[in-house]
Design an enzyme around this catalytic site. Structure first.
Site, PDB file in Angstrom:
ATOM      1  N   SER B 100       0.901  -1.296   0.099  1.00 44.95           N
ATOM      2  CA  SER B 100       0.137   0.149   0.117  1.00 44.95           C
ATOM      3  C   SER B 100       0.981   1.108  -0.068  1.00 44.95           C
ATOM      4  O   SER B 100       1.739   1.382   0.623  1.00 44.95           O
ATOM      5  CB  SER B 100      -0.908   0.176   1.136  1.00 44.95           C
ATOM      6  OG  SER B 100      -2.003  -0.723   0.975  1.00 44.95           O
ATOM      7  N   GLU B 107      -0.748  18.640  -6.040  1.00 47.79           N
ATOM      8  CA  GLU B 107      -2.134  18.632  -7.113  1.00 47.79           C
ATOM      9  C   GLU B 107      -3.025  17.397  -6.389  1.00 47.79           C
ATOM     10  O   GLU B 107      -3.711  16.951  -7.333  1.00 47.79           O
ATOM     11  CB  GLU B 107      -1.765  18.296  -8.343  1.00 47.79           C
ATOM     12  CG  GLU B 107      -0.844  19.289  -9.196  1.00 47.79           C
ATOM     13  CD  GLU B 107       0.667  19.314  -8.775  1.00 47.79           C
ATOM     14  OE1 GLU B 107       1.194  18.177  -8.071  1.00 47.79           O
ATOM     15  OE2 GLU B 107       1.641  20.008  -9.120  1.00 47.79           O
ATOM     16  N   SER B 108      -2.941  17.046  -5.308  1.00 48.06           N
ATOM     17  CA  SER B 108      -3.844  16.132  -4.670  1.00 48.06           C
ATOM     18  C   SER B 108      -3.006  14.686  -4.184  1.00 48.06           C
ATOM     19  O   SER B 108      -2.045  14.677  -3.475  1.00 48.06           O
ATOM     20  CB  SER B 108      -4.956  15.436  -5.299  1.00 48.06           C
ATOM     21  OG  SER B 108      -5.889  16.874  -5.412  1.00 48.06           O
ATOM     22  N   HIS B 113      -2.720  -0.005  -4.085  1.00 41.82           N
ATOM     23  CA  HIS B 113      -2.894  -0.989  -3.205  1.00 41.82           C
ATOM     24  C   HIS B 113      -2.715  -2.292  -4.044  1.00 41.82           C
ATOM     25  O   HIS B 113      -3.335  -2.292  -5.035  1.00 41.82           O
ATOM     26  CB  HIS B 113      -4.002  -1.129  -2.554  1.00 41.82           C
ATOM     27  CG  HIS B 113      -4.299   0.191  -1.723  1.00 41.82           C
ATOM     28  ND1 HIS B 113      -3.673   0.660  -0.408  1.00 41.82           N
ATOM     29  CD2 HIS B 113      -5.306   1.464  -1.850  1.00 41.82           C
ATOM     30  CE1 HIS B 113      -4.281   1.627  -0.157  1.00 41.82           C
ATOM     31  NE2 HIS B 113      -5.085   2.433  -0.827  1.00 41.82           N
ATOM     32  N   CYS B 128      -5.552  17.889  -9.302  1.00 40.67           N
ATOM     33  CA  CYS B 128      -6.155  19.304  -9.766  1.00 40.67           C
ATOM     34  C   CYS B 128      -5.010  20.170 -10.428  1.00 40.67           C
ATOM     35  O   CYS B 128      -3.795  19.653 -10.551  1.00 40.67           O
ATOM     36  CB  CYS B 128      -6.642  20.096  -8.380  1.00 40.67           C
ATOM     37  SG  CYS B 128      -5.580  20.203  -7.275  1.00 40.67           S
TER      38      CYS B 128
END
Lengths: 160, 160
Positions: B100, B107-108, B113, B128
């Site tokens: 994970s 930008e986010s 996983h 974004c």
């Protein structure tokens, strides 16, 4: 574990009994797949999948620039879901005060990105195993007081 | 899912150049919203939103227990998208070797996983601003050689 998670998640909402009644019918049954495979896939509403991924959008929400509150809310979500926190990281942006944060879990992750000036937050709750992602929704409502909340669901890894 | 952005291909496992040619027609134009708001919303295919969220599922993929390769792939994705890496964290699970990991971006985020025993990986690419999430897909094909890849798209925060 599911009942315990619901009880925890309803704490502090004022009328836990009523809340539980409202939430229960919408809660989907998630169980561990009981076949011989050892890959920890789950069964949600009869569908075998790797994990349940909730796409949560908060509109007209509050406190979206409060990184301490966001940190606490993520930790409450993890506890409510009965999940295991491995790592948490949050970043505070300037000048708008937006926050990006991720909690890495033994059961996958929770992420949040906020746009305080638009009163909007994008949250993802991705959980496998016995964790209960639905239990995070009351926690998010309590923390951020959104006027509107949209919850979409992907059952990831069907057919894998 | 806003549009039928389901890209499924059994091909493109050879040369990256060929993959890019195939993917290009599906690449959507993302621009910064040019209104007076300062919230960095973007316009994707004419739709104003907070960010583009690609839900990527890899089936029959390789190297899903190789944490170093996964780390490198995430970093390549960030570079390909023209994004800015703020923080990266990966966790290696025992005994199945699953990983994970999350890359927090300006930008986010990108998350991954993996279920090596099922040859399946669930990846999210949420960006974004001016970053180009589509540019990550050829990187993922090259790194993990999936026989099948499914890409869904959410335009998050419409109407916020």
């Amino acid at each position: 574990m599911r009942q315990a998670a619901l009880l925890r998640s309803d704490k502090g909402l004022g009328t836990p009994g009523t809340d539980r009644k409202k939430v229960k019918p919408a809660v989907a049954a998630t169980t561990i797949a009981d076949d011989d495979r050892k890959d920890h896939f789950v069964v949600r509403n009869g569908v075998r999948c790797a994990g349940v991924h909730l796409i949560v959008d908060l509109y007209d929400a509050k406190h979206l620039d409060n990184i301490d509150l966001i940190d606490a809310a993520l930790r409450k979500c993890v506890a409510a879901a009965g999940a295991t926190l491995l790592h948490i990281h949050l970043h505070h942006f300037e000048p708008n005060g937006g926050v990006s944060g991720v909690a890495v879990l033994a059961e996958s992750h929770i992420s949040i990105h906020t746009w305080p000036e638009a009163h909007y937050a994008a949250i993802d709750i991705f959980m496998c195993g016995r964790a209960n992602p639905d239990a995070c929704i009351p926690v998010l409502r309590e923390a951020f007081k959104p006027k509107n909340i949209a919850v979409g669901e992907h059952l990831r890894g069907q057919g894998a």
